[in-house]
Design a protein around this motif. Sequence first.
Motif, PDB file in Angstrom:
ATOM      1  N   LYS A   1      25.632  72.472  23.119  1.00 10.08           N
ATOM      2  CA  LYS A   1      24.495  73.131  23.765  1.00 10.08           C
ATOM      3  C   LYS A   1      24.645  74.644  23.809  1.00 10.08           C
ATOM      4  O   LYS A   1      23.652  75.376  23.814  1.00 10.08           O
ATOM      5  CB  LYS A   1      24.327  72.585  25.179  1.00 10.08           C
ATOM      6  CG  LYS A   1      23.666  71.221  25.248  1.00 10.08           C
ATOM      7  CD  LYS A   1      23.426  70.818  26.694  1.00 10.08           C
ATOM      8  CE  LYS A   1      22.660  69.528  26.790  1.00 10.08           C
ATOM      9  NZ  LYS A   1      22.403  69.114  28.193  1.00 10.08           N
TER      10      LYS A   1
ATOM     11  N   ASP B   1      25.778  65.994  26.438  1.00 10.56           N
ATOM     12  CA  ASP B   1      26.159  67.108  25.565  1.00 10.56           C
ATOM     13  C   ASP B   1      25.146  67.335  24.454  1.00 10.56           C
ATOM     14  O   ASP B   1      25.278  68.289  23.683  1.00 10.56           O
ATOM     15  CB  ASP B   1      27.534  66.829  24.936  1.00 10.56           C
ATOM     16  CG  ASP B   1      28.636  66.735  25.979  1.00 10.56           C
ATOM     17  OD1 ASP B   1      28.528  67.413  27.008  1.00 10.56           O
ATOM     18  OD2 ASP B   1      29.602  65.987  25.744  1.00 10.56           O
ATOM     19  N   TRP B   2      24.159  66.455  24.350  1.00 17.21           N
ATOM     20  CA  TRP B   2      23.162  66.554  23.282  1.00 17.21           C
ATOM     21  C   TRP B   2      22.017  67.465  23.710  1.00 17.21           C
ATOM     22  O   TRP B   2      21.839  67.748  24.901  1.00 17.21           O
ATOM     23  CB  TRP B   2      22.637  65.160  22.948  1.00 17.21           C
ATOM     24  CG  TRP B   2      23.609  64.327  22.138  1.00 17.21           C
ATOM     25  CD1 TRP B   2      24.968  64.283  22.249  1.00 17.21           C
ATOM     26  CD2 TRP B   2      23.261  63.418  21.095  1.00 17.21           C
ATOM     27  NE1 TRP B   2      25.497  63.405  21.349  1.00 17.21           N
ATOM     28  CE2 TRP B   2      24.479  62.856  20.620  1.00 17.21           C
ATOM     29  CE3 TRP B   2      22.058  63.017  20.522  1.00 17.21           C
ATOM     30  CZ2 TRP B   2      24.510  61.916  19.586  1.00 17.21           C
ATOM     31  CZ3 TRP B   2      22.092  62.083  19.490  1.00 17.21           C
ATOM     32  CH2 TRP B   2      23.303  61.542  19.029  1.00 17.21           C
ATOM     33  N   PRO B   3      21.221  67.948  22.775  1.00 20.22           N
ATOM     34  CA  PRO B   3      20.122  68.854  23.128  1.00 20.22           C
ATOM     35  C   PRO B   3      19.167  68.246  24.150  1.00 20.22           C
ATOM     36  O   PRO B   3      18.887  67.040  24.124  1.00 20.22           O
ATOM     37  CB  PRO B   3      19.409  69.081  21.780  1.00 20.22           C
ATOM     38  CG  PRO B   3      20.474  68.860  20.760  1.00 20.22           C
ATOM     39  CD  PRO B   3      21.329  67.765  21.305  1.00 20.22           C
ATOM     40  N   ASP B   4      18.673  69.074  25.044  1.00 23.50           N
ATOM     41  CA  ASP B   4      17.775  68.598  26.105  1.00 23.50           C
ATOM     42  C   ASP B   4      16.433  68.107  25.568  1.00 23.50           C
ATOM     43  O   ASP B   4      15.746  67.339  26.236  1.00 23.50           O
ATOM     44  CB  ASP B   4      17.527  69.734  27.112  1.00 23.50           C
ATOM     45  CG  ASP B   4      18.777  70.071  27.906  1.00 23.50           C
ATOM     46  OD1 ASP B   4      19.614  69.167  28.134  1.00 23.50           O
ATOM     47  OD2 ASP B   4      18.919  71.248  28.294  1.00 23.50           O
TER      48      ASP B   4
ATOM     49  N   PRO C   1      22.395  66.236  17.423  1.00 19.90           N
ATOM     50  CA  PRO C   1      23.152  67.486  17.366  1.00 19.90           C
ATOM     51  C   PRO C   1      24.043  67.673  16.134  1.00 19.90           C
ATOM     52  O   PRO C   1      24.826  68.619  16.095  1.00 19.90           O
ATOM     53  CB  PRO C   1      24.039  67.366  18.606  1.00 19.90           C
ATOM     54  CG  PRO C   1      24.363  65.899  18.647  1.00 19.90           C
ATOM     55  CD  PRO C   1      23.134  65.179  18.141  1.00 19.90           C
TER      56      PRO C   1
END
Length: 337
Positions: free
Chosen positions: A86, A246-249, A254
Amino acid sequence: MALVAPSNVLALLRFPCGQLVIDRIDPLVNPGVAPSPHLHQLVGGNSLNITMAPEKDMPAESTCTSCQFSEDFSNYWTATLYFKAKNGTYKRVPQIQNSGFEGVKGGMTVYYMQDGLYNFQQTSKVTAFKPGFRMFVGDVNARTKEVAERYRQLTFTCLQNINTRDPQTLDFPDVPCPAGMMTAVRFPTCWDGVNLDSPNHMDHMSYPEHGSFESGGPCPASHPVRMPQLFYEVIWDTRPFNNKADWPDDGSQPFVWSFGDGTGYANHGDYLFGWQGDALQRAMDSPCYQNCPTLKSQNAAAMNACTIKRKVNEDIDGWVKVLPGGHVANYIRKRWE
């Protein structure tokens, strides 16, 4: 998927290759250039260098191979995979071996087949690649499904366990994969019978006139010589990056290829033939299934011991702000359904 050999199988080689080197070199597409534009993971014979002139005698110049069959000094490679955090930093995703090949470090699984993986008859007569032969498949600039579909069966599988093989997609999985992510690279099987290479490293090869990669259809008149189905499987250990927090919102995935492709459509592979003598032709003409009595094998320790030094000194293990070569991730955002 566990492969079970039928009684009438003729030739299907499936074997591991350990990690020879991870380096920013590409002796097929960018010969003589170090650093090359993006980072690769390369396996096979240790005569690998940045130039690899076509007249190079790879078996004579190699002293070891990172592959199971000790007469195979070919080189096989793909781009490397990265996870983008992120905060915008990147971490290289390591490779792990396929089921049954535990103990071999990194690398990939390589197949040579008379027919496709799901055709267990394996009855086609094939002509082995020749010294100096080389080829490439895929498009490093592909960013859409339409472009990716020009190449048959360059796919991804989200592994539920180490033996998962389906479903397969042309783009990166958009959910965390419990056992890692597998990429498959399948090369065309029809040769023009004349040229060992071509300017784009693809035009001397063709797919069959009809049918899928399994070579079920006849070769076109322009490329009449049927050659083995060459096929790579690379398993990326994405498990340390499976925390959705931990992945994109925005719900996108990712992962990104080392040259910046965040779609996955630019999956590709390179090959330089380097088998010793007529070893590959003997195997293709023999009743071989994975292990082959006509070929000499070596153990995991010998495969792992065959490595070369990197030509380009840069950080390939830590978190980095940009991908090697200065690339940044280029994504087409895709939300989870």
